[in-house]
Structure formats: structure tokens, C-alpha cells
Design a protein around this motif. Sequence first.
Motif, PDB file in Angstrom:
ATOM      1  N   UNK A  13       0.839  -1.191   0.000  1.00  0.00           N
ATOM      2  CA  UNK A  13       0.000   0.000   0.000  1.00  0.00           C
ATOM      3  C   UNK A  13       0.876   1.244   0.000  1.00  0.00           C
ATOM      4  N   UNK A  14       0.427   2.278  -0.708  1.00  0.00           N
ATOM      5  CA  UNK A  14       1.039   3.605  -0.615  1.00  0.00           C
ATOM      6  C   UNK A  14       0.287   4.387   0.449  1.00  0.00           C
ATOM      7  N   UNK A  15       1.052   4.947   1.371  1.00  0.00           N
ATOM      8  CA  UNK A  15       0.461   5.715   2.463  1.00  0.00           C
ATOM      9  C   UNK A  15       1.206   7.033   2.564  1.00  0.00           C
ATOM     10  N   UNK A  16       0.806   7.964   1.694  1.00  0.00           N
ATOM     11  CA  UNK A  16       1.541   9.221   1.612  1.00  0.00           C
ATOM     12  C   UNK A  16       2.967   8.965   1.188  1.00  0.00           C
ATOM     13  N   UNK A  17       3.925   9.434   1.976  1.00  0.00           N
ATOM     14  CA  UNK A  17       5.330   9.245   1.656  1.00  0.00           C
ATOM     15  C   UNK A  17       5.890   7.948   2.214  1.00  0.00           C
ATOM     16  N   UNK A  18       5.030   7.069   2.727  1.00  0.00           N
ATOM     17  CA  UNK A  18       5.449   5.771   3.251  1.00  0.00           C
ATOM     18  C   UNK A  18       4.886   4.649   2.392  1.00  0.00           C
ATOM     19  N   UNK A  19       5.521   3.484   2.506  1.00  0.00           N
ATOM     20  CA  UNK A  19       4.950   2.252   1.976  1.00  0.00           C
ATOM     21  C   UNK A  19       4.630   1.323   3.136  1.00  0.00           C
ATOM     22  N   UNK A  20       3.487   0.660   3.044  1.00  0.00           N
ATOM     23  CA  UNK A  20       3.073  -0.317   4.047  1.00  0.00           C
ATOM     24  C   UNK A  20       2.898  -1.644   3.325  1.00  0.00           C
ATOM     25  N   UNK A 187       2.272   8.001  11.216  1.00  0.00           N
ATOM     26  CA  UNK A 187       1.780   9.242  10.607  1.00  0.00           C
ATOM     27  C   UNK A 187       2.478   9.493   9.280  1.00  0.00           C
ATOM     28  N   UNK A 188       1.682   9.933   8.301  1.00  0.00           N
ATOM     29  CA  UNK A 188       2.237  10.332   7.010  1.00  0.00           C
ATOM     30  C   UNK A 188       1.398  11.483   6.477  1.00  0.00           C
ATOM     31  N   UNK A 189       1.747  11.956   5.293  1.00  0.00           N
ATOM     32  CA  UNK A 189       0.974  13.031   4.676  1.00  0.00           C
ATOM     33  C   UNK A 189      -0.442  12.594   4.334  1.00  0.00           C
ATOM     34  N   UNK A 190      -0.702  11.260   4.340  1.00  0.00           N
ATOM     35  CA  UNK A 190      -2.027  10.742   3.992  1.00  0.00           C
ATOM     36  C   UNK A 190      -2.912  10.514   5.204  1.00  0.00           C
ATOM     37  N   UNK A 191      -2.379  10.716   6.406  1.00  0.00           N
ATOM     38  CA  UNK A 191      -3.203  10.528   7.590  1.00  0.00           C
ATOM     39  C   UNK A 191      -2.510   9.714   8.663  1.00  0.00           C
ATOM     40  N   UNK A 192      -3.304   8.960   9.419  1.00  0.00           N
ATOM     41  CA  UNK A 192      -2.834   8.216  10.573  1.00  0.00           C
ATOM     42  C   UNK A 192      -3.195   6.738  10.405  1.00  0.00           C
ATOM     43  N   UNK A 193      -2.232   5.866  10.673  1.00  0.00           N
ATOM     44  CA  UNK A 193      -2.430   4.425  10.631  1.00  0.00           C
ATOM     45  C   UNK A 193      -2.105   3.854  11.997  1.00  0.00           C
ATOM     46  N   UNK A 233     -11.341   6.439  17.987  1.00  0.00           N
ATOM     47  CA  UNK A 233     -10.290   7.227  17.344  1.00  0.00           C
ATOM     48  C   UNK A 233     -10.217   6.926  15.848  1.00  0.00           C
ATOM     49  N   UNK A 234     -10.346   5.653  15.490  1.00  0.00           N
ATOM     50  CA  UNK A 234     -10.230   5.250  14.093  1.00  0.00           C
ATOM     51  C   UNK A 234     -11.414   5.702  13.242  1.00  0.00           C
ATOM     52  N   UNK A 235     -12.528   6.014  13.860  1.00  0.00           N
ATOM     53  CA  UNK A 235     -13.705   6.415  13.092  1.00  0.00           C
ATOM     54  C   UNK A 235     -13.618   7.848  12.571  1.00  0.00           C
ATOM     55  N   UNK A 236     -12.567   8.568  12.950  1.00  0.00           N
ATOM     56  CA  UNK A 236     -12.364   9.929  12.453  1.00  0.00           C
ATOM     57  C   UNK A 236     -11.799   9.900  11.026  1.00  0.00           C
ATOM     58  N   UNK A 237     -11.932  10.996  10.265  1.00  0.00           N
ATOM     59  CA  UNK A 237     -11.430  11.017   8.883  1.00  0.00           C
ATOM     60  C   UNK A 237      -9.919  10.793   8.802  1.00  0.00           C
ATOM     61  N   UNK A 238      -9.498  10.194   7.695  1.00  0.00           N
ATOM     62  CA  UNK A 238      -8.079   9.977   7.388  1.00  0.00           C
ATOM     63  C   UNK A 238      -7.389   9.108   8.429  1.00  0.00           C
ATOM     64  N   UNK A 239      -8.128   8.168   9.005  1.00  0.00           N
ATOM     65  CA  UNK A 239      -7.572   7.206   9.956  1.00  0.00           C
ATOM     66  C   UNK A 239      -7.702   5.804   9.355  1.00  0.00           C
ATOM     67  N   UNK A 240      -6.690   4.986   9.564  1.00  0.00           N
ATOM     68  CA  UNK A 240      -6.673   3.632   9.024  1.00  0.00           C
ATOM     69  C   UNK A 240      -6.132   2.689  10.093  1.00  0.00           C
ATOM     70  N   UNK A 241      -6.417   1.394   9.914  1.00  0.00           N
ATOM     71  CA  UNK A 241      -5.930   0.396  10.843  1.00  0.00           C
ATOM     72  C   UNK A 241      -5.276  -0.736  10.066  1.00  0.00           C
ATOM     73  N   UNK A 242      -4.219  -1.289  10.651  1.00  0.00           N
ATOM     74  CA  UNK A 242      -3.601  -2.523  10.167  1.00  0.00           C
ATOM     75  C   UNK A 242      -3.602  -3.489  11.344  1.00  0.00           C
ATOM     76  N   UNK A 243      -4.320  -4.598  11.204  1.00  0.00           N
ATOM     77  CA  UNK A 243      -4.537  -5.477  12.340  1.00  0.00           C
ATOM     78  C   UNK A 243      -4.023  -6.888  12.113  1.00  0.00           C
ATOM     79  N   UNK A 244      -3.398  -7.442  13.139  1.00  0.00           N
ATOM     80  CA  UNK A 244      -2.808  -8.776  13.040  1.00  0.00           C
ATOM     81  C   UNK A 244      -3.831  -9.839  12.694  1.00  0.00           C
ATOM     82  N   UNK A 245      -5.059  -9.710  13.233  1.00  0.00           N
ATOM     83  CA  UNK A 245      -6.064 -10.742  13.006  1.00  0.00           C
ATOM     84  C   UNK A 245      -7.255 -10.247  12.190  1.00  0.00           C
ATOM     85  N   UNK A 246      -7.088  -9.119  11.519  1.00  0.00           N
ATOM     86  CA  UNK A 246      -8.103  -8.708  10.561  1.00  0.00           C
ATOM     87  C   UNK A 246      -7.976  -9.574   9.309  1.00  0.00           C
TER      88      UNK A 246
END
Length: 267
Positions: A13-20, A187-193, A233-246
Motif C-alpha cells: 500500500x502507498x500511504x503518503x510518503x510511506x509504503x506499508x 503518521x504520514x501526509x495521507x493521515x494516521x495508521x 479514534x479510528x472512526x475519524x477522517x483519514x484514519x486507518x488500521x492494520x490489524x494482526x487478526x483482521x
Amino acid sequence: MRFVSGGQLHARFAFGDLQVVSLYDGYIDMPPTRLRDESGNSLAVVPDTVPLAEGNLRLPVNAFYLTDGTRSLLIDTGASDALGPTMGLLYDALTEAGIERADITDVAITHRHGDHVHGLIAPDGSEAFPQLQTVWIGAGDTAVFTGRLEPIRDRAVPIEDMVAINDWVTAVPAPGHTPGHTIYDVRSSAGQLLVWGDTVHVPSLQFDQPHIAWEFDGDQSEARTTRAALLEQLSEPDRFVAGAHLDSPGVARVTRADRGYAVEYLA
């Protein structure tokens, strides 16, 4: 957050100036009796919306690699050969994603359980990441570095409070599942993960009903409180989650729903 590419064991995934990069280590099957109601009892009825595999809950196990092109961080390491034949695919996932194990110097662990930390040691007993310099882990979970993990002990950095790991990742204590359970705020230019470990085990149930706990939550009440705060917290705009068991690849956004929350996967 934008899906770029993927394979059988990874997704990028591209996440602003980061890669995930999501990395799939395999899955664990658990009986539905692991689910707990607010009294701490096994859940009497599992909703039909919760998928079962031969009567069991099937929990995928994901780890995450993040990079800005110069610095990188691997969050969780899978199980190696510690938890049976359905696990231990992380090393293959890294290869598929074009990531060299020898290039990984910094690792962050969400908590002490085997499906998150035992991948520090390869099945042959060698260190999985030969250039490893630092392993961040919650202070309440550092006792895990015994036995097969003893060689890593001298590089473990205990997290006592919120602390910046680098310019774009902050470790945030989130106890409940274990005393040292920690999330990583990216944190990146695309928001918060938020990268979490065992905040949610069964996404088909616990987003909709976040009061449902897990048998192995060390403090079920505290785990519920932590989960509720993070979901809000995650329900706010520009917030994302990466979860071990998602559901793999485990990267999603969260929105408020009529009851609880809803999850929208990004790949």
C-alpha cells in the motif's frame, strides 16, 4: 491509503510518503468458546454472520513492514515453527514482497504471544534477521525473551510510555490483552495508521459488538476499554488500521455504524 500491488502472501500500500506492506504468516483455528461476554462467560450464541471453518474461528495472522525508502520497521514477526504447520509463512511473504531479511534492523512487537514474536528465530534456531539491532516491546511483556528467544534479550527496548521510534512511528501502550500490549501510531501526509496486535480477534463480530472479549485477554475489562477508545479514534477522517487478526491483508478503515462500528478493507 492506496493498494498498489500484491501476491499470495503480501499486499503493498502507498500511504503518503510511506509504503506499508502486509505480510501473511498463516492462520490459527480457535473454538468459538474463546469468545467472552461481559460477565466473562463463553458467548452463548455465535451470530450466523461469524464464519466458521469446520466449527472453528479461523484467525489470520498478519505482520506489517513499513518504510520511507530510507528507514524501515517490521511490526510483529509471525510464529516461525512454534505454532504448527498452518503458520510460519512470514519469511516466504518477505521474499515474495522483495524484502531481504538481512536488511531488517528494527522490529516492533505488539505483544508477547507466540504468533507475534517467535518469528524472531527461524526454524533452524538461527536469528531470522541477522542484522537486527533493536526490538521494541511493551515493558510488561519483556519476560518473553527466555528459551529460544534468549539471544534477542540484549536488543529488546522496553516501552514504558508513549515514545517515538522514528520520525513517523510512535509506540503507544494499549494494555488489556497483555500487560505490555502496544500499538504503533504511524503518521504520514495521507493521515494516521494504527497498527495493532490483538485489539480485535474476530472482526466479523467485535467491530459490531466491541464489548465481546477474548478468553486470552489478560484483563478483559481493560481490553474492552482499550478497544472502545481505539475504535472511536479510528472512526475519524483519514484514519486507518492494520490489524494482526483482521481479514488478510488486514488493512482497513473504520466507520461508525448503527450499532458499534463497521470495517471496510482496502484490498
